[in-house]
Scaffold this motif. Structure first.
Motif, mmCIF file in Angstrom:
data_model
loop_
_atom_site.group_PDB
_atom_site.id
_atom_site.type_symbol
_atom_site.label_atom_id
_atom_site.label_comp_id
_atom_site.label_asym_id
_atom_site.label_seq_id
_atom_site.Cartn_x
_atom_site.Cartn_y
_atom_site.Cartn_z
ATOM 1 N N ASN D 106 0.817 -1.218 0.000
ATOM 2 C CA ASN D 106 0.000 0.000 0.000
ATOM 3 C C ASN D 106 0.851 1.269 0.000
ATOM 4 N N ALA D 107 2.058 1.151 0.514
ATOM 5 C CA ALA D 107 2.858 2.342 0.781
ATOM 6 C C ALA D 107 3.914 2.660 -0.278
ATOM 7 N N VAL D 108 4.478 1.622 -0.882
ATOM 8 C CA VAL D 108 5.613 1.862 -1.790
ATOM 9 C C VAL D 108 5.163 2.312 -3.177
ATOM 10 N N GLY D 109 6.145 2.693 -4.001
ATOM 11 C CA GLY D 109 5.857 3.183 -5.337
ATOM 12 C C GLY D 109 5.335 2.124 -6.294
ATOM 13 N N TYR D 110 5.849 0.909 -6.151
ATOM 14 C CA TYR D 110 5.456 -0.175 -7.047
ATOM 15 C C TYR D 110 5.670 -1.489 -6.305
ATOM 16 N N SER D 111 4.744 -2.453 -6.504
ATOM 17 C CA SER D 111 4.863 -3.711 -5.761
ATOM 18 C C SER D 111 4.658 -4.921 -6.660
ATOM 19 N N ILE D 112 5.357 -5.982 -6.294
ATOM 20 C CA ILE D 112 5.342 -7.225 -7.081
ATOM 21 C C ILE D 112 5.127 -8.408 -6.144
ATOM 22 N N ALA D 113 4.298 -9.353 -6.580
ATOM 23 C CA ALA D 113 4.078 -10.584 -5.816
ATOM 24 C C ALA D 113 4.319 -11.789 -6.712
ATOM 25 N N PRO D 114 4.905 -12.866 -6.156
ATOM 26 C CA PRO D 114 5.032 -14.101 -6.929
ATOM 27 C C PRO D 114 3.666 -14.796 -7.050
ATOM 28 N N ALA D 115 3.547 -15.679 -8.028
ATOM 29 C CA ALA D 115 2.266 -16.335 -8.335
ATOM 30 C C ALA D 115 1.634 -17.050 -7.148
ATOM 31 N N ASN D 116 2.477 -17.558 -6.238
ATOM 32 C CA ASN D 116 1.946 -18.329 -5.105
ATOM 33 C C ASN D 116 1.871 -17.513 -3.819
ATOM 34 N N ALA D 117 1.817 -16.190 -3.951
ATOM 35 C CA ALA D 117 1.744 -15.333 -2.767
ATOM 36 C C ALA D 117 0.382 -15.436 -2.095
ATOM 37 N N ASP D 118 0.292 -14.887 -0.916
ATOM 38 C CA ASP D 118 -0.989 -14.727 -0.234
ATOM 39 C C ASP D 118 -1.956 -13.979 -1.144
ATOM 40 N N LYS D 119 -3.234 -14.371 -1.048
ATOM 41 C CA LYS D 119 -4.278 -13.789 -1.917
ATOM 42 C C LYS D 119 -4.357 -12.266 -1.828
ATOM 43 N N ASN D 120 -4.272 -11.732 -0.626
ATOM 44 C CA ASN D 120 -4.356 -10.282 -0.460
ATOM 45 C C ASN D 120 -3.154 -9.590 -1.102
ATOM 46 N N ALA D 121 -1.998 -10.224 -0.983
ATOM 47 C CA ALA D 121 -0.803 -9.674 -1.620
ATOM 48 C C ALA D 121 -0.970 -9.672 -3.134
ATOM 49 N N ILE D 122 -1.540 -10.749 -3.652
ATOM 50 C CA ILE D 122 -1.760 -10.837 -5.108
ATOM 51 C C ILE D 122 -2.753 -9.775 -5.575
ATOM 52 N N ASP D 123 -3.808 -9.577 -4.803
ATOM 53 C CA ASP D 123 -4.804 -8.556 -5.172
ATOM 54 C C ASP D 123 -4.208 -7.149 -5.149
ATOM 55 N N LYS D 124 -3.322 -6.919 -4.217
ATOM 56 C CA LYS D 124 -2.785 -5.572 -4.018
ATOM 57 C C LYS D 124 -1.595 -5.255 -4.930
ATOM 58 N N ALA D 125 -0.837 -6.261 -5.298
ATOM 59 C CA ALA D 125 0.406 -6.023 -6.046
ATOM 60 C C ALA D 125 0.146 -5.396 -7.412
ATOM 61 N N ASP D 126 1.062 -4.526 -7.836
ATOM 62 C CA ASP D 126 0.954 -3.920 -9.158
ATOM 63 C C ASP D 126 1.271 -4.930 -10.257
#
Lengths: 173, 173, 173, 173
Positions: D106-126
């Motif tokens: 939520n805070a950084v300029g750009y975010s990345i999540a791997p395919a098997n990340a937590d669902k919320n992380a996947i929803d939030k990641a750019d």
């Protein structure tokens, strides 16, 4: 629901037992499960049971020493009776993956199976996670319980509210 | 069918050999297979064969010391002959996953391959499990055999009937 | 095609490096690759190259000590030159999975990538296996080569014809 | 974007913690991530953070000793603050997979999540990689960053241009 009782192998792990010439030496635990249980434990009593005698000390290292939960050695064949002697079955949520867990799932108030559980366990469980054991199945189960039984709306709100009170308490990776 | 003969690597394990600088040091076994074999062994004679000489003592630790089954070192190239010398081939169910197992599958009464077996093995096998080796393939094979050859209707009934007689006998995780 | 040159990590293994506090301690090799190479080696010269200096002795234990093939330490950045100095590039089949392997694949006569290889490697390779590294990708590649370049009709016939001549030679699991 | 900050477990590894009776003893890192970071580090400052105290020395062996990057112990609950104290949040690309990483994303300029990340992380990641952690997720993320923020056209051209200048520098497997 007052008690969350979880099997270890196949639920907190991918079910694999790594053997050397010395016997069972390794198990593989996964991410986020410990963190998610840390949220849920404010709402429910959490404990673990395992039927794995030879690997008990490996499981205990993770579940009890590192994560701080009680772990009991209980054969799957005797789990229903063991739970019944201690708790009101209707107050119990059980999460298991094994071929005999259907016996427990028939008896408890609510049951959960990871995606890679035994087929009969999957058919019988009230909720089946999308993730497999050792790969966030328990984390997913915790969020499901929080939403279904405790009205959690948003994990983010929950995290933020707690963050102010007890920063640093979570995160036993 | 009287005899169930199983390969070890790729059937009871995911097929992986974990190497250190010392050589082959670990194999990864999975959940439920031991439990399911415990049910089947009341109906059939069960034994294991492996072609892995260097990893034999790792396999033996799991198969013989922990699970209690006989394990013999037999090259895949000589498996058909080895089985033929001991048993009537038509009485044998064989479960294997390897590139040469097609030779055995052609000869025995009934053959089973895990989902991740060699393509030729999969094409030749009478039954292919949905699960991969080391992830309930053998458990699934046992239930298939119990249903196809021994008229098992419900695993739950089978478990419950046995539960009364020999509680505690199963569960060698 | 006269020479089959294979990368090790991600081709013969699933690409994973298992680390302890001591550093890189384990790699995970898979089933059937050794057996399939045993068939192919009657037709082609087979050798391995790896860019993994710290894990070289683990790879060497498997590739050279247990399987009997030559293993050379060659950075991916210098592989094309290394091959060119020794062989006619058009005589070489190369199997690799990495981000820099596209440099080699552009140069050799024929190239193969496992299913889980880097995207650029997959786009560039002449043949991509259905199986991933450490899970029969090399075995599949060997059969593909035997069919495409050496007219193999049936693996079973090949096995049976050889069986008579050199029983026991294969099967270095 | 000036800083690329990466979580370790579940991003550079598959998220698994391998336990023996001694506790957490192994983690599993994957292919190409080190090579891809070697390309990106000419454009951005790269560092790692981890919340795993008990496994810190395992991660440090890989990330710092073998790959040469800085690794800091920072609880996920305090990551946003930690980053904020050191950098302008808008200059930061963060890659994480965990249940609490949404706070950072939520805070950084750009975010990345791997395919098997937590669902919320996947929803939030750019950006969400197609590959999972420990299986080229970071490699994929690096190429994505190079294309999106630094106008990389072709990896092959990039490799070839560098090859002439600093052969041998890459390839810390």
């Amino acid at each position: 629901m007052k008690f969350f009782i979880l099997d270890v192998d196949g639920v907190m792990t991918n079910g694999n037992f790594y053997y050397s010439v010395e016997g069972k030496v390794l198990k593989s635990f996964g991410p986020d499960d410990s963190d998610a249980l840390s949220i849920l434990k404010k709402y429910m009593s959490i404990e673990f049971i395992t039927g794995d005698k030879k690997g008990f000390n490996i499981s205990k290292k993770r579940i009890t020493d590192d994560m701080g939960y009680k772990l009991s050695l209980v054969s799957t064949m005797r789990r229903k009776e063991w739970i019944q002697e201690k708790y009101n079955l209707n107050d119990v949520i059980y999460m298991g993956d094994g071929i005999f867990d259907v016996l427990v799932m028939n008896a408890v108030g609510y049951s959960i199976a990871p995606a890679n559980a035994d087929k009969n366990a999957i058919d019988k469980a009230d909720f089946v996670t999308e993730r497999i054991g050792g790969n966030r199945a328990v984390s997913e189960a915790c969020l499901h319980i929080l939403k279904k039984f405790y009205g959690l709306q948003s994990l983010e709100d929950e995290i933020n509210s707690r963050n102010k009170l007890d920063t640093g308490e979570w995160n036993i990776c």
